[in-house]
Design an enzyme around this catalytic site. Structure first.
Site, PDB file in Angstrom:
ATOM      1  N   ASP A 140       0.907  -1.232  -0.028  1.00 49.62           N
ATOM      2  CA  ASP A 140      -0.014   0.073   0.013  1.00 49.62           C
ATOM      3  C   ASP A 140       0.787   1.304   0.136  1.00 49.62           C
ATOM      4  OD1 ASP A 140      -2.481  -1.501   0.056  1.00 49.62           O
ATOM      5  OD2 ASP A 140      -2.339  -1.526   2.237  1.00 49.62           O
ATOM      6  N   GLN A 309      -1.849  -8.969  -7.049  1.00 41.63           N
ATOM      7  CA  GLN A 309      -1.274  -7.921  -6.868  1.00 41.63           C
ATOM      8  C   GLN A 309      -0.238  -7.958  -6.090  1.00 41.63           C
ATOM      9  OE1 GLN A 309      -4.296  -4.231  -6.904  1.00 41.63           O
ATOM     10  NE2 GLN A 309      -5.354  -5.965  -6.504  1.00 41.63           N
TER      11      GLN A 309
END
Lengths: 409, 409
Positions: A140, A309
């Site tokens: 993130d 991802q």
């Protein structure tokens, strides 16, 4: 004869493509510094459950095995989402004292830093001389004090690469394509899709990018898509799973507002009225239907990009890999020279050629906090990412994406 | 002086990772054989709409540009899902006659073969001496008469690679992971996930594989997952978007029965009468909830793998790429030596080292038919793929997957 120093390493939170490079950096450097290194499974879980054989010696793993593990996705020691209570943190500290551990390396994100800061403060209160070192990782890219975090560059590269291929696929058959990316509270992963664009080719996608930092307004969103579609006959749209909208003066995750519209109050529900959020196609399907119902466009397709991802085998940034290894190595070096409990941080230099150095922050500075995508990367009037983001992110993804072309654009 | 022969090339159906390698094979070989080659956008669409400049000369594209295009995903000329009516086929034939086209190469799947067979039969009926050559491609690998089809090897490699990474991610945090793959009527893509397994490592995933050829029964499916979960604390499950179940004595796609139960799903029927499957999270969410509600497992995550299966930039099989190029080259060679309208087919030899040769079938043999995953690859009692599938598919994915390991298994 001086006693061998003893350390332990754990992995926490969502794995990244390079989390094991940090582990490898810790294992190899510990070996070279004559530190006896232990590991345990699933972060703090096995220590807390006091299972037999849950702690094991990592000092004698052959280098070839470490190298293979360093390049493997997933957390090689296993990971955990567990946030320990204060009481559990005390139990962990006592377990470390029993095992004569001098230093705990915990590879993880801001929740991990929080766990460590609790352990550190308890250890200090009973004068236990244990050093707690937070080794940063997160796809993130939302740790404050850090220019960026290990794991982000590889995930960003995967997303950019995927969207560059998708953009060609979309131009083959036209219509609207929507990708929902990870990154619940911070837009860095979503913004990475902008790296898919081909410089100088104004019609290459993505054409609409919406992050959690932007105020999602349906009308504005739809009119931007309609504009692109009327020009190109197609559009590639990338939105974060955490896009948010203003409701009663409060920025609210769209997914929550969808749930409220569906009439289920505070619970998280999906297409079937059941509790679920992560690993669900709800938001993608909602946006897809929004476009189908509001605009006169028949071909609308939405993908939720999912767990690949953070763990896709064939794509990683070699810059990210090296930095992830180095951050592990630096953590051990820091312990050896007598450092105190701290969170390692990454400091980048982009003047001239890119380089990355490491520093140290206090655990409480990083613990539990979230870094948002800065305003400078975001447009006010449209859902898009400024070109300056490319200056920031391009060095992080390493080797450039494959260059592509077709006869259509 | 003999007039230059004139040919045209089109691309149809869903793009594959290597569809442009076939295009490159046709362009380069036409050049070397002194054929004037034309292209048109979006399959038959632009020819039918009679847009200006919709047909253009491909004879003078520089080799460097062709090479770049050959490695690009998407259909470089644009593609189409349009199934022409008999009348439209007649119009296309007349357009080809007007343009003095001697041969039409159409790169596509079984729908494309069907369109070609209609054009061919009309051309024959009016004694127009045009040759129609079907150049096979499909990620689904469902063309009959073919050992396999260009496009499949690369998509298979992407899925296997993705699932090998997912399996490590899943072992880090445990719980159930479900991937929904493309392949609505044929299980070849779903079966490719079995190549993710690490030989000799019995606990590596995927642990449950369900293809459209198997009869999906909830109880049987759930009890298999429960068995794996009770042994390993986790399971990786791969299902095809087209899994089907017996309803009133008729094998019915599960997605149809969900949409009927659900009531609120927007059903989109494509040109060929198929319900839209890809680009929606419906099936993944359904299966995820089925597991959550039936078994005592809290962490259940489902991803619909989406369009990247056919267009992911960084993964292709070099074997697939070469065969896709060669099938284009062979199509032109065949035209040059005076071949009749036909569908090119791939014939593989697996005795000793793998090799692939090419042959020709009549268009009507291939047109509109679907090859299913043979029974020999499927288990009766459990949802899984037999090891013999690996003997079949491993040569198609080219270089082996990255070898990986961790401390958990």
């Amino acid at each position: 004869m001086k006693l061998k120093r003893r350390a332990m390493v754990l992995q926490g939170g969502g794995p990244t493509r390079v989390i094991n490079a940090s582990l490898a950096g810790i294992i190899k450097t510990s070996k070279s510094k004559n530190i006896q290194l232990f590991g345990s499974y699933h972060g703090i879980e096995c220590i807390l459950s006091q299972l037999q054989n849950s702690v094991f010696d990592l000092s004698n793993i052959p280098d070839s095995k470490i190298d293979e593990i360093s390049k493997s996705p997933g957390a090689a020691l296993g990971s955990t989402r567990k946030k320990p209570s204060k009481k559990e943190c005390q139990r962990i500290v006592h377990s470390l004292i029993e095992r004569k551990i001098d230093c705990l390396f915990y590879i993880g994100g801001n929740d991990t830093a929080l766990s460590l800061s609790l352990m550190d403060s308890y250890a200090k209160s009973i004068s236990a001389p244990i050093i707690f070192i937070h080794v940063p990782k997160t796809v993130d890219n939302d740790l404050i004090m850090n220019d960026h975090t290990p794991g982000y560059g590889s995930a960003a590269k995967y997303i950019a690469s995927l969207i560059r291929g998708i953009d060609l696929d979309n131009s083959s058959l036209n219509g609207i394509y929507i990708a929902v990316t990870m990154g619940r509270s911070s837009g860095y992963l979503t913004a990475a899709s902008s790296l898919a664009r081909i410089p100088g080719l104004s019609n290459s996608g993505p054409h609409v990018i919406c992050t959690p930092e932007m105020d999602f307004k349906e009308e504005k969103f739809l009119s931007q898509i309609e504009r692109v579609y009327s020009n190109l006959g197609r559009a590639v749209v990338v939105v974060s799973e955490g896009i948010s909208t203003m409701i009663n003066g409060k920025q609210t995750e769209l997914i929550n507002s969808i749930q409220q519209k569906n009439g289920n109050g505070q619970t998280e529900i999906d297409n079937f009225g059941n509790v679920q959020l992560s690993g669900s196609g709800l938001l993608a399907d909602y946006i897809s239907n929004l476009i189908k119902n509001s605009l006169d466009i028949s071909r609308v397709r939405a993908d939720t990009l999912g767990y690949s991802q953070r763990c896709f085998l064939d794509v990683y940034s070699e810059v990210d890999f090296k930095e992830a290894y180095d951050v592990g190595k630096r953590a051990v070096d820091y312990f050896v020279i007598g450092g105190h409990s701290a969170s390692l941080i990454l400091i980048a230099n982009r003047n001239g050629s890119y380089s990355c150095d490491f520093g140290f922050a206090s655990l409480t500075d990083v613990a539990g906090k979230v870094k948002k995508l800065p305003k400078e990367f975001i447009f006010e009037d449209i859902y898009d990412i400024d070109d300056s983001f490319s200056y920031y992110a391009t060095p992080l993804i390493g080797q450039p994406l494959l260059s592509v072309s077709n006869f259509l654009r």
